[in-house]
Design a protein around this motif. Structure first.
Motif, PDB file in Angstrom:
ATOM      1  N   PRO A 295       0.851  -1.283  -0.151  1.00 25.29           N
ATOM      2  CA  PRO A 295       0.196   0.001  -0.094  1.00 25.29           C
ATOM      3  C   PRO A 295       0.784   1.207  -0.005  1.00 25.29           C
ATOM      4  CG  PRO A 295       0.056  -1.008   2.104  1.00 25.29           C
ATOM      5  CD  PRO A 295       0.742  -2.038   1.451  1.00 25.29           C
ATOM      6  N   GLN A 296       0.380   2.363  -0.524  1.00 25.79           N
ATOM      7  CA  GLN A 296       0.931   3.615  -0.727  1.00 25.79           C
ATOM      8  C   GLN A 296       0.148   4.666   0.203  1.00 25.79           C
ATOM      9  OE1 GLN A 296       3.827   4.259  -2.324  1.00 25.79           O
ATOM     10  NE2 GLN A 296       3.799   1.862  -2.774  1.00 25.79           N
ATOM     11  N   TYR A 297       0.838   5.372   1.086  1.00 25.58           N
ATOM     12  CA  TYR A 297       0.138   6.146   2.040  1.00 25.58           C
ATOM     13  C   TYR A 297       0.335   7.599   1.750  1.00 25.58           C
ATOM     14  CZ  TYR A 297      -0.480   1.872   5.047  1.00 25.58           C
ATOM     15  OH  TYR A 297      -1.020   0.740   5.251  1.00 25.58           O
ATOM     16  N   GLY A 298      -0.697   8.412   2.012  1.00 17.56           N
ATOM     17  CA  GLY A 298      -0.536   9.861   1.607  1.00 17.56           C
ATOM     18  C   GLY A 298      -1.303  10.735   2.342  1.00 17.56           C
ATOM     19  N   SER A 299      -1.266  12.176   2.266  1.00 14.32           N
ATOM     20  CA  SER A 299      -2.305  12.941   2.773  1.00 14.32           C
ATOM     21  C   SER A 299      -3.483  13.409   1.850  1.00 14.32           C
ATOM     22  CB  SER A 299      -1.545  14.023   3.210  1.00 14.32           C
ATOM     23  OG  SER A 299      -1.207  14.792   2.458  1.00 14.32           O
ATOM     24  N   ALA A 300      -4.617  13.667   2.332  1.00 14.23           N
ATOM     25  CA  ALA A 300      -5.607  14.047   1.549  1.00 14.23           C
ATOM     26  C   ALA A 300      -6.251  15.564   2.068  1.00 14.23           C
ATOM     27  CB  ALA A 300      -6.807  13.059   1.563  1.00 14.23           C
ATOM     28  N   ASP A 301      -6.358  16.177   1.162  1.00  8.27           N
ATOM     29  CA  ASP A 301      -7.073  17.567   1.405  1.00  8.27           C
ATOM     30  C   ASP A 301      -8.526  17.554   1.903  1.00  8.27           C
ATOM     31  OD1 ASP A 301      -7.795  20.236   1.450  1.00  8.27           O
ATOM     32  OD2 ASP A 301      -7.486  20.560  -0.583  1.00  8.27           O
ATOM     33  N   ALA A 302      -8.403  17.801   3.378  1.00 12.36           N
ATOM     34  CA  ALA A 302      -9.920  17.829   3.987  1.00 12.36           C
ATOM     35  C   ALA A 302     -10.505  18.766   4.093  1.00 12.36           C
ATOM     36  CB  ALA A 302      -9.444  17.149   5.555  1.00 12.36           C
ATOM     37  N   GLY A 303      -9.986  20.232   3.894  1.00 18.22           N
ATOM     38  CA  GLY A 303     -10.457  21.426   4.128  1.00 18.22           C
ATOM     39  C   GLY A 303      -9.795  22.517   4.727  1.00 18.22           C
ATOM     40  N   ALA A 304     -10.182  23.181   6.002  1.00 16.08           N
ATOM     41  CA  ALA A 304      -9.276  24.134   6.419  1.00 16.08           C
ATOM     42  C   ALA A 304      -9.788  24.392   7.547  1.00 16.08           C
ATOM     43  CB  ALA A 304      -9.493  25.431   5.717  1.00 16.08           C
ATOM     44  N   THR A 305      -8.605  24.691   8.783  1.00 17.08           N
ATOM     45  CA  THR A 305      -8.996  25.021   9.992  1.00 17.08           C
ATOM     46  C   THR A 305      -8.808  26.493  10.249  1.00 17.08           C
ATOM     47  OG1 THR A 305      -6.467  25.054  10.510  1.00 17.08           O
ATOM     48  CG2 THR A 305      -7.975  22.960  10.900  1.00 17.08           C
ATOM     49  N   GLY A 306      -9.328  27.010  11.036  1.00 22.28           N
ATOM     50  CA  GLY A 306      -9.230  28.524  11.398  1.00 22.28           C
ATOM     51  C   GLY A 306     -10.475  29.262  12.342  1.00 22.28           C
ATOM     52  N   ASP A 307     -10.250  30.583  12.193  1.00 28.19           N
ATOM     53  CA  ASP A 307     -11.430  31.133  12.936  1.00 28.19           C
ATOM     54  C   ASP A 307     -11.927  32.236  12.371  1.00 28.19           C
ATOM     55  OD1 ASP A 307     -10.927  29.770  15.757  1.00 28.19           O
ATOM     56  OD2 ASP A 307      -9.116  30.827  15.279  1.00 28.19           O
ATOM     57  N   THR A 308     -13.061  32.505  12.198  1.00 27.05           N
ATOM     58  CA  THR A 308     -13.720  33.499  11.766  1.00 27.05           C
ATOM     59  C   THR A 308     -15.072  34.032  12.606  1.00 27.05           C
ATOM     60  OG1 THR A 308     -15.323  32.224  10.324  1.00 27.05           O
ATOM     61  CG2 THR A 308     -13.571  32.845   9.132  1.00 27.05           C
TER      62      THR A 308
ATOM     63  N   GLY B 124     -21.669  12.785  -4.128  1.00 26.82           N
ATOM     64  CA  GLY B 124     -22.381  13.319  -5.334  1.00 26.82           C
ATOM     65  C   GLY B 124     -21.865  13.585  -6.499  1.00 26.82           C
ATOM     66  N   GLY B 125     -20.680  13.183  -6.787  1.00 26.37           N
ATOM     67  CA  GLY B 125     -20.044  13.290  -8.243  1.00 26.37           C
ATOM     68  C   GLY B 125     -19.175  14.410  -8.596  1.00 26.37           C
ATOM     69  N   GLY B 126     -18.701  15.090  -7.421  1.00 20.79           N
ATOM     70  CA  GLY B 126     -17.960  16.137  -7.392  1.00 20.79           C
ATOM     71  C   GLY B 126     -17.273  16.648  -6.057  1.00 20.79           C
ATOM     72  N   THR B 127     -16.442  17.263  -6.107  1.00 21.18           N
ATOM     73  CA  THR B 127     -15.716  17.858  -4.821  1.00 21.18           C
ATOM     74  C   THR B 127     -16.062  19.355  -4.611  1.00 21.18           C
ATOM     75  OG1 THR B 127     -13.945  16.170  -5.085  1.00 21.18           O
ATOM     76  CG2 THR B 127     -13.601  18.215  -3.728  1.00 21.18           C
ATOM     77  N   VAL B 128     -16.728  19.688  -3.488  1.00 23.30           N
ATOM     78  CA  VAL B 128     -17.157  20.967  -3.209  1.00 23.30           C
ATOM     79  C   VAL B 128     -16.093  21.630  -2.216  1.00 23.30           C
ATOM     80  CG1 VAL B 128     -18.878  22.857  -2.467  1.00 23.30           C
ATOM     81  CG2 VAL B 128     -19.434  20.561  -3.818  1.00 23.30           C
ATOM     82  N   TYR B 129     -15.643  22.851  -2.401  1.00 17.99           N
ATOM     83  CA  TYR B 129     -14.598  23.139  -1.440  1.00 17.99           C
ATOM     84  C   TYR B 129     -14.917  24.303  -0.600  1.00 17.99           C
ATOM     85  CZ  TYR B 129     -10.884  20.699  -4.195  1.00 17.99           C
ATOM     86  OH  TYR B 129     -10.250  19.789  -4.404  1.00 17.99           O
ATOM     87  N   PRO B 130     -14.504  24.519   0.580  1.00 18.96           N
ATOM     88  CA  PRO B 130     -15.007  25.586   1.375  1.00 18.96           C
ATOM     89  C   PRO B 130     -14.597  27.039   1.079  1.00 18.96           C
ATOM     90  CG  PRO B 130     -13.471  24.233   2.517  1.00 18.96           C
ATOM     91  CD  PRO B 130     -13.424  23.593   1.175  1.00 18.96           C
ATOM     92  N   ASN B 131     -15.273  27.739   1.838  1.00 17.11           N
ATOM     93  CA  ASN B 131     -14.562  29.297   1.702  1.00 17.11           C
ATOM     94  C   ASN B 131     -14.767  30.025   2.848  1.00 17.11           C
ATOM     95  OD1 ASN B 131     -14.169  32.001   0.833  1.00 17.11           O
ATOM     96  ND2 ASN B 131     -15.471  31.806  -0.893  1.00 17.11           N
ATOM     97  N   GLN B 132     -13.586  30.499   3.620  1.00 18.66           N
ATOM     98  CA  GLN B 132     -13.476  30.996   4.898  1.00 18.66           C
ATOM     99  C   GLN B 132     -14.030  32.510   4.711  1.00 18.66           C
ATOM    100  OE1 GLN B 132     -10.607  30.491   7.713  1.00 18.66           O
ATOM    101  NE2 GLN B 132      -9.790  28.930   6.444  1.00 18.66           N
ATOM    102  N   ASP B 133     -14.140  32.958   3.529  1.00 15.59           N
ATOM    103  CA  ASP B 133     -14.445  34.360   3.205  1.00 15.59           C
ATOM    104  C   ASP B 133     -15.904  34.621   3.225  1.00 15.59           C
ATOM    105  OD1 ASP B 133     -11.649  35.307   3.763  1.00 15.59           O
ATOM    106  OD2 ASP B 133     -11.441  34.740   1.529  1.00 15.59           O
ATOM    107  N   LEU B 134     -16.747  33.561   3.313  1.00 21.37           N
ATOM    108  CA  LEU B 134     -18.124  33.843   2.884  1.00 21.37           C
ATOM    109  C   LEU B 134     -18.905  34.761   3.855  1.00 21.37           C
ATOM    110  CD1 LEU B 134     -19.130  29.965   2.486  1.00 21.37           C
ATOM    111  CD2 LEU B 134     -19.041  31.862   0.602  1.00 21.37           C
ATOM    112  N   LYS B 135     -19.868  35.476   3.265  1.00 22.66           N
ATOM    113  CA  LYS B 135     -20.551  36.493   4.113  1.00 22.66           C
ATOM    114  C   LYS B 135     -22.058  35.840   4.474  1.00 22.66           C
ATOM    115  CE  LYS B 135     -20.387  39.420   1.015  1.00 22.66           C
ATOM    116  NZ  LYS B 135     -20.685  40.659  -0.112  1.00 22.66           N
TER     117      LYS B 135
END
Length: 699
Positions: free
Chosen positions: A435-448, A492-503
């Protein structure tokens, strides 16, 4: 025209169904608004005096309904759409075209949080627990805060009784699922104590539709609750309750039988305490304090098969932990001003794990190769919400009343953990590679952090007895949740990325309304126009990736109309109808095809025949209908549609006993076996012709 043609085609069968209720004269009492209490404005009032568009489902209506879910009870309310998400056991609510994540779900005034879902909060409560349901239509953010952008479903649970020992036993049978629903309540009141304990159980098999059995549509629910309060003095009441709701739900799709979602379990636990002081002073008639803890857990399997080439299983284990407290004070300022002011705090905590397992098989140059990809995600975070609100009601000359209010909300969002890793393993030529191991993009951490004020104002005139006219303006908003800001979604057939700058999403609504309840006539009419901005939508970045952005707008206008008239012989013709149009606009396109039917409603004739002091006969013959619905979305733009539909339905029941404590209700729904879906793109058809039976005993 479609509705008229359908009525002509079914005129004879409808007439036969209606004849069931024309066999004897009857007397139906006119609606008395002083028996319909509403707390939608955060203080209990008669329905006639409420300065907003609100519909109430009463305890009696719930008792007569064999529906196994709250969504089934709400489906005929003007302005409301019930969404089933491909599952009869999973109902969500849209109000005035606003999606479920813009509709606030409250149980006894306290919200159900959902921080990792693109579909909004579900109705996690059994009908056996409910005293009444208040549906507030249009923005109610001044009084209830974020998510109340499209409206509010406020579910008020049953509490104590009037005698030392009372009880209710109910059982029902649903012919469309061959399923049973049972509940038992023991309750009472004695020397200042009030108590209630309730248990309920539901098991429904796969749904029977005109297209055959809907695979993966069964569900079960189990719930229990306990309530206790004590009046220390005539002015001070202290109490508490505990609730638990457990469900297992399957969701499927008639077009892709190898796809299903298994939610086992979806459960909710809640503990709450309250203290209410009445008539503190002449200028402080009421002081109310509440605190609660709520735990919401959802374990979900999303299973997808694409022939023999790919198998994908997504496992999710989401936990929402809530803590909340509120303080509300009512102030009588002089003879003509009544002020409601309060503070609310709510912490919504998220602890979620998602595991995605993909097995892909392919043949290249005659060699079979199997690739296994296992990806794991972990998320932890929370949202803290503080809010101050005030609503003043002022009596003006010439029978006018002015209601005006403001809410200031502060929301801080914190994502402390967003981790992902994967394992890839390939098998080919009879060998399994390391097996090959690696990291996966999970999103982001932070405070808003963000704050938002909203306002409303309504002018009401009641210069004629039993008539109320109103004109109002209200604002709504929805704060982005943790899903929108920090979490990657890949189902659901695609990847949706978050956005910390949302209003925050925002809306403005103008409303005109009229109510009249007298002389056997009940009338409730509302016209509205809403402009919404800064909608959060997933905009396409590439062929398979999207990102949340504040890019969408909507304009919605319509009329909600309910009327009934008590005829001299006791029959009540009635109509509940909605006309609504909605325009959606984002950076890519503008369309009126938004999945919102232009016409929806229910119309028929109710009857009540009191044979004697110990026997009533009740009946209802009616149709439900909706116009053709179209939905335009995607890039390139694709239009989906569902046909107009009309169903014929009939109900007949009796209430009997010395106190009319026994109730038996039978109904036949979709008499002509109409094939239809409630909403464009629904994964399963609604039930075909079927009969339901409900028996209730009070003691």
């Amino acid at each position: 025209m479609i509705l008229l043609r359908s009525l002509r085609r079914h005129a004879l069968p409808l007439g036969l169904a209606g004849a069931l209720f024309w066999s004897a004269p009857a007397h139906a009492e006119p609606l008395q608004t002083d028996t319909v209490k509403v707390s939608a404005s955060r203080v209990e009032k008669e329905l006639l005096d409420v300065p907003m568009a609100v519909s109430v489902v009463t305890e009696e209506q719930i008792k007569l309904s064999p529906a196994a879910t709250v969504g089934g009870i709400l489906q005929d309310i003007p302005g409301v759409q019930v969404l089933n998400s491909g599952a009869q056991g999973l109902k969500r609510i849209a109000i005035r075209g606003e999606s479920p994540n813009r509709v606030l779900i409250l149980i006894d005034g306290q919200k159900i949080a959902e921080n990792k879902s693109m579909d909004g909060s579900a109705l996690l409560v059994d009908p056996a627990m409910i005293e009444r349901i208040e549906v507030i239509k249009g923005p109610a953010s001044v009084l209830y805060g974020s998510e109340a952008m499209g409206g509010v479903i406020n579910i008020i649970t049953k509490k104590g009784g009037t005698k030392p020992i009372q009880g209710q036993l109910t059982t029902s049978y649903n012919g469309s699922t061959r399923g049973f629903d049972e509940s038992l309540s023991l309750y009472g009141g004695y020397e200042g104590f009030k108590y209630r304990t309730t248990g309920a159980n539901t098991y429904q098999h796969n749904l029977s539709t005109p297209d055959g059995e809907a695979k993966h549509s069964k569900f079960k629910q189990q719930s229990g609750s306990a309530f206790l309060s004590y009046d220390f003095t005539p002015h001070l009441t202290v109490g508490g309750l505990y609730e638990q709701f457990y469900s297992e739900i399957l969701a499927g799709n008639r077009k892709t039988p190898n796809f299903f979602v298994d939610i086992s379990p979806w459960e909710r636990k809640k503990a709450a305490v309250f203290a209410e002081i009445k008539d503190v002073t002449s200028f402080l008639p009421r002081l109310r304090m509440d605190a609660f803890w709520q735990h919401n857990r959802k374990k979900m399997l999303n299973h997808v098969e694409q022939g023999e080439a790919m198998l994908m299983d997504n496992h999710a284990n989401n936990k929402n932990e809530q803590w909340g407290a509120s303080l509300q004070s009512d102030w009588a300022i002089g003879e003509n001003n009544y002020l409601i002011a309060g503070y609310e705090f709510n912490r919504d905590g998220l602890d979620a794990k998602t595991d995605q397992a993909i097995t892909a098989t392919g043949v290249k140059k005659g060699v079979l190769t199997t690739t296994f990809i296992d990806t794991n995600y972990k998320y932890k975070g929370y949202m803290d919400t503080h809010a101050l609100y005030a609503l003043m009601e002022s009596k003006l000359p010439w029978d006018f009343t002015l209601s005006y209010g403001v809410r200031q909300t502060w929301v801080s969002s914190h994502m402390t953990t967003a981790e992902g890793n994967n394992r890839v393993q390939v098998s080919t030529k009879g060998r399994t590679m390391p097996p090959q191991y690696g990291s996966a993009d999970a999103g982001a951490t932070g405070d808003t952090w963000e704050s938002n004020p909203v306002f409303n104002v309504t002018l009401m005139w009641q210069g004629i007895k039993d008539l109320a006219l109103r004109a109002g303006f209200s604002q709504g908003f929805r704060a982005p949740n943790l899903q929108d800001k920090y979490i990657i979604s890949s189902m659901g057939g695609g990847t949706v990325y978050p956005n910390q700058d949302l209003k925050p999403e925002k809306s403005n609504t103008w409303e005109l309304g009229a109510r009249y309840f007298a002389h056997g006539l009940s009338l409730d009419l509302t016209g509205f126009y809403t402009v919404a901005d800064d909608y959060i939508a997933s905009m396409q970045d590439s062929d398979t990736s999207y990102r949340y952005q504040n890019v969408s707008k909507a304009k919605t206008h319509g009329v909600e109309f309910s009327a009934g008239y008590d005829l001299p012989f006791g029959f009540t013709p009635y109509v509940d109808v909605t006309w609504m149009k909605r325009e959606f606009n984002n950076d890519q396109y503008k369309t009126w095809k938004t999945g919102t039917p232009e016409w929806t409603g229910r119309t028929g004739v109710r009857a009540l025949y009191p044979v004697n002091d110990s026997l009533d006969i009740i009946g209802d013959a009616y149709i439900r209908f909706a116009s053709k619905t179209e939905l335009e979305s995607g890039t390139p733009r694709t239009t989906y549609s569902s046909d107009a539909w009309t169903t014929a339905n009939a109900m007949l029941g009796v209430k009997f006993g010395s106190e009319k404590q026994y109730t038996v209700v039978g109904e036949v729904l979709n008499i002509f076996n109409q094939e239809y879906t409630l909403n464009t793109g629904d994964s399963i058809y609604e039930p075909g012709v079927h009969a339901n039976l409900k028996v209730s005993v009070e003691f």
